[in-house]
Design a protein around this motif. Sequence first.
Motif, short mmCIF file in Angstrom:
data_model
loop_
_atom_site.label_atom_id
_atom_site.label_comp_id
_atom_site.label_asym_id
_atom_site.label_seq_id
_atom_site.Cartn_x
_atom_site.Cartn_y
_atom_site.Cartn_z
N CYS A 194 0.57 -1.41 0.21
CA CYS A 194 0.02 0.25 -0.05
C CYS A 194 0.38 1.59 -0.01
N PRO B 49 -5.37 -13.69 -1.80
CA PRO B 49 -5.45 -12.78 -1.86
C PRO B 49 -4.80 -12.53 -3.07
N ARG C 15 -11.90 -15.60 -4.61
CA ARG C 15 -12.25 -14.48 -4.15
C ARG C 15 -11.80 -15.20 -2.59
N HIS D 264 -13.84 -11.46 3.08
CA HIS D 264 -13.65 -10.89 4.02
C HIS D 264 -14.16 -10.87 5.51
N ASP E 230 -8.78 -7.03 -9.67
CA ASP E 230 -8.80 -8.24 -9.23
C ASP E 230 -9.04 -9.46 -9.73
N SER F 265 -7.14 -3.30 -3.47
CA SER F 265 -8.16 -3.06 -1.83
C SER F 265 -6.69 -1.98 -1.49
N GLU F 266 -5.79 -2.17 -1.92
CA GLU F 266 -4.93 -1.69 -0.94
C GLU F 266 -5.05 -0.15 -1.80
N GLU G 242 -7.24 1.63 -1.19
CA GLU G 242 -8.74 2.05 -0.12
C GLU G 242 -7.81 2.60 0.99
N SER H 95 -13.94 0.44 -10.73
CA SER H 95 -14.06 0.94 -8.73
C SER H 95 -13.23 1.47 -9.00
N SER I 117 -17.19 -7.23 -7.88
CA SER I 117 -15.64 -7.00 -8.07
C SER I 117 -15.92 -5.78 -8.87
#
Length: 1536
Positions: free
Chosen positions: A974, A1015, A1038, A1041, A1161, A1188-1189, A1191, A1214, A1509
């Motif tokens: 990240c 992941p 996937r 979570h 993804d 996801s990083e 975020e 996204s 996703s």
Amino acid sequence: PSLAGDITQKGYEKKRSKLIGAYLPQPPRVDQALPQERRPPVTPSSASRYHRRRSSGSRDERYRSDVHTEAVQAALAKHKERKMAVPMPSKRRSLVVQTSMDAYTPPDTSSGSEDEGSVQGDSQGTPTSSQGSINMEHWISQAIHGSTTSTTSSSSTQSGGSGAAHRLADVMAQTHIENHSAPPDVTTYTSEHSIQVERPQGSTGSRTAPKYGNAELMETGDGVPVSSRVSAKIQQLVNTLKRPKRPPLREFFVDDFEELLEVQQPDPNQPKPEGAQMLAMRGEQLGVVTNWPPSLEAALQRWGTISPKAPCLTTMDTNGKPLYILTYGKLWTRSMKVAYSILHKLGTKQEPMVRPGDRVALVFPNNDPAAFMVAFYGCLLAEVVPVPIEVPLTRKDAGSQQIGFLLGSCGVTVALTSDACHKGLPKSPTGEIPQFKGWPKLLWFVTESKHLSKPPRDWFPHIKDANNDTAYIEYKTCKDGSVLGVTVTRTALLTHCQALTQACGYTEAETIVNVLDFKKDVGLWHGILTSVMNMMHVISIPYSLMKVNPLSWIQKVCQYKAKVACVKSRDMHWALVAHRDQRDINLSSLRMLIVADGANPWSISSCDAFLNVFQSKGLRQEVICPCASSPEALTVAIRRYWRGVGVLGRHPPGRGVLSMHGLTYGVIRVDSEEKLSVLTVQDVGLVMPGAIMCSVKPDGIPQLCRTDEIGELCVCAVATGTSYYGLSGMTKNTFEVFPMTSSGAPISEYPFIRTGLLGFVGPGGLVFVVGKMDGLMVVSGRRHNADDIVATALAVEPMKFVYRGRIAVFSVTVLHDERIVIVAEQRPDSTEEDSFQWMSRVLQAIDSIHQVGVYCLALVPANTLPKTPLGGIHLSETKQLFLEGSLHPCNVLMCPHTCVTNLPKPRQKQPEIGPASVMVGNLVSGKRIAQASGRDLGQIEDNDQARKFLFLSEVLQWRAQTTPDHVLYTLLNCRGAIANSLTCVQLHKRAEKIAVMLMERGHLQAGDHVALVYPPGIDLIAAFYGCLYAGCVPITVRPPHPQNIATTLPTVKMIVEVSRSACLMTTQLICKLLRSREAAAAVDVRTWPLILDTDDLPKKRPAQICKPCNPDTLAYLDFSVSTTGMLAGVKMSHAATSAFCRSIKLQCELYPSREVAICLDPYCGLGFVLWCLCSVYSGHQSILIPPSELETNPALWLLAVSQYKVRDTFCSYSVMELCTKGLGSQTESLKARGLDLSRVRTCVVVAEERPRIALTQSFSKLFKDLGLHPRAVSTSFGCRVNLAICLQGTSGPDPTTVYVDMRALRHDRVRLVERGSPHSLPLMESGKILPGVRIIIANPETKGPLGDSHLGEIWVHSAHNASGYFTIYGDESLQSDHFNSRLSFGDTQTIWARTGYLGFLRRTELTDANGERHDALYVVGALDEAMELRGMRYHPIDIETSVIRAHKSVTECAVFTWTNLLVVVVELDGSEQEALDLVPLVTNVVLEEHYLIVGVVVVVDIGVIPINSRGEKQRMHLRDGFLADQLDPIYVAYNM
């Protein structure tokens, strides 16, 4: 035909008994059911009968008519036979219970006309105040207990109106809802909780709801249990929506020749005017009396010098004690002081601020008429033009901005005001008066005598005879809220005073009581101007005193033995409410009671009731004198007091009982017997002395009306306004009208003035007014008056729910017609259910009486509607708030299904044309068949080493030998640092160890399926190749979570089971998670297959690496949840996988020296291929960024692209949205950190939907400053049958955008239009067709090929098509044609795969890399998602885009259909109080832009709409959740 015979009182009585008779149930005691005489001699019993009726619940006499109330009750009773089952909206409890105490304080104004508020009745201690008796404890207990109880009352009783009508039974009968089984797609839910609805009458049930997720209790009020099942409500709604009323004849006008909107044709049976053409009516001669002054200032000078002690004006304090008496002497000297000061004390001698003829504002409060009068006459003496306006209370008063515009346009720079008012104005910290919004900069000047210097002895005002200079400007608020200034000349001013003096018979020194606003209209004309001409004494009653003591004006009439009183019907009504047999009242001195709003037909009941009660106190019938006035024409007509003898005795007052149905067509029809709807009108007297009056058609050329036709009254006289200040165009249309006869000849050489009043001149020259032009609403060709609709709404008893007089009725234009909106203030103590019952009955009443549908009925909390300065409702401001969605109603009922009758006809599907004729048709019209292909893979000669290998596993082994240390993968964390990387040989060695593990620990055979739950990262890639080495078939899944195991783990379990995985490989961390306690709560953990943890690998190599025997065997399974919520796995063979990688390599020109950044993804589709496969095949380095990083660090992806100087990058919507929203304000700081995107050639959004053009454009725009080339951003297109069909490559033309007509698209036609044309929809090309891919557009029903630019299903033929769905049921017959379809004609040999997406091909002018013309593919939307409504095909995204634009608080929207109803779900970003604002706006925008009626509007919290996703909305999941009551919505509105 003359109406004289029928307009009499007797005719009226007869009419009434016939009218009501049919609807009264005949009880045993017949005598009581007979109609009572309308005006019986007043005996104590009838007076007390009046009180008894009064105390039963206060009713505003202004809009009160017994006949009307009874008619409404009868109409509602008729409705009872046809039970109306209106589904109640559902609210979240937090919305139902207002916790703040102030929400429960009664508002102070509960009644009033368009510009005045009401009395606070409690102050006299009479329980029959205008809001009925309300006790405080009840409110407090409501506030405290309201939050804990939740009951649904199942019966509501109804007390009828006055007279015999209260025996009419309960109207809104209890609505029982049968247990409608929902349509088949959700039968699973229906069986679980059956709905128990039938209940014994009169019981109140309260049941706790089964909790679904976080669903709270729903409040409903129609007998449905509290845990109401949504589908039952929808079923109920479907049952209620009977066919909307249709006009008998239908004609259509073409709306851009695409869809035909119905236009209402006149009904052949509608009433038409039959009378002769009317004649203009002349008033009596204006007799010039010798001693009339030559000007008003001259009159003031005369009285001020010869009788200085005579009282001119007495003002009252709030206790009703005389506060101050202004004599004529003081008025004269003080006005002179003001005049001198204005002219000489402002500015400098050389540069005075105010010169004669300039405009100055007069800002005086309503309780200080004396200061106003002095200032007004001071202006007249100084020859400056006063502009009286209201006192601005705050910086943003309702309408005060418009007043500012008026002042600006009049060039006002000085405002005169009183000391007290000046002190009360809002001040800035420095003590200055701030500039009000929209106002010019003003100098505030206080006119109190003590602040002014005496004029020098030699100074004297110049008193001339009246001339045509402007005397004053009176402001007028229009229907749309704008404020105009009507200029009145000095001659008109004087002539008007003379005409009033003659008409009213004013004599010197008479006393007159004035309750009206003295700044304008009747109050100004009688109480400030005419009074001075005749040296009369005015007793001024301020509004604040009326609020405390509504009887004050009657007491003053007695005390001063006043001859004349100027009031509104509201003041008469308040006096009735407060009147308790007061002994000492004697009204015999009154010779005229001028009713200023007598032109409002609904004032008649106040006049009657007032006379009824006060006849015994000396009030004579002939004293009541209604008058009609307008800002433009001043006094239009006034009833003279008639003594029954002499000249005036010829015109007794007239009455008319008119058919409301006739009035909507502008025709006067004395009401026919069987009709319920009547309007009783009273005359407003004769035309003014010296004036001529006629009525003209309200729209179009001013043609004279016939005698039985309603028109706009026009007046020709000296005593009128002359223009709207500074607006010549509007002035011409209003003040310079030349009425024509039917032959087209003008009736007079002098211009007439439009009064804005609708009416007719009846027998004997009596003027009747039926409404105002401003209140007119034309709905499908029929005219309705807002006041009439208010009256009907208020006649719906019981009045427990809303405040009388706090009702606004206006129309909004939606879909080419006016739609009626009613907004009322709800009492805080009325329950949800009561209000809803009242609302549904108001709709029925208006439908019965006016035969018109109400589009929207909204209730707002008490005291929240914008007020005018005198406390009434500010209509245009209310309408403005409604349209911009900031009215914040607490209840809304929309009825678009019943009102909107001009929708286009539903489309009838044409019988399909045969295949041969389509071919011939296309040939004749020169259209080519819509087909296109990427470059041919066979003909491309390149040094592609990997081509010689059939299998990816072989390519990896070859790379590990030839370039062992070449880095293939780099994973970033990240912070943007390298977390991990893999060279060719590292990847090969790890894959070998994993293969050993699978064979030894897992004991797996070749061909077994293995689920990879990792992941995004390097482990996933190694595990994938490990499976290939072991001959197993990998499926990427996937991971669950950790914060949301309950919802994410079942999906993992499902994929593992459906894919028949024999083993599950994952990391140690996830391994623990899968066996945790939380996991056990979500799924059955005992049924997991073998779980292998790859963090602990064996050290040895496998004996041999498995090599598949046949390239067509399965390489891997690709599982994905489609946008329709279907979990579908497709089979990818080794051959298809290699062909796929080769196609991408060629399109993107990928070589070992390249670097590609991937922020996607890696679990399905193109995302997985790019993440795991392409680097091994092409040898380029992939920089992997887990989405996801972002975020935690939104700039991560772009910083990496810049740092590694990447030319090609791939992301998802996204990710793009995260960057656009998260980095919008940070572009400057990113630039400073050295972020540079100028090297990016292609930035591809990987998607399976229509390109989101708004998002890609805003992304391009935002990062243009950081060097991003606007044409770099493009999208790809893939689907389940082929994971990538299009992808913008490095060569070839830039993606093109076209604009298509949205209406044609609904008919499956593509019509290109110009950008910005109405109904245009931008579509961006979905990248370039990949090499080796062929596309054709086919008709989804007939499977025939379509022509260029036709909308059809996209079919694809390519080496990398998937080879079929992987399902456990083996039920492939259903989907078999998805993968191997053939055209029904034309090329019937090729085998195509059906994508399930609608789109079209268009040959462009651009050339491809190989010199051919470029074919662009445009994706419109998924076939599964498209909604068939009214025979047309709608794509959810189009409706959603419109809805998101409708209000700033809508962050996201999803639509779906349920039993042919359109359901719109919106996410609200704002307070829950805003939820109901969205309902009308959503309904409007969908009607306007899509010609669809929304059935249900659901307002939910942010994040409720599920998204997969890839950032695509899961509309079907949402639908299932909604029908199973799992959304916990803030509000659900069921549109009628």
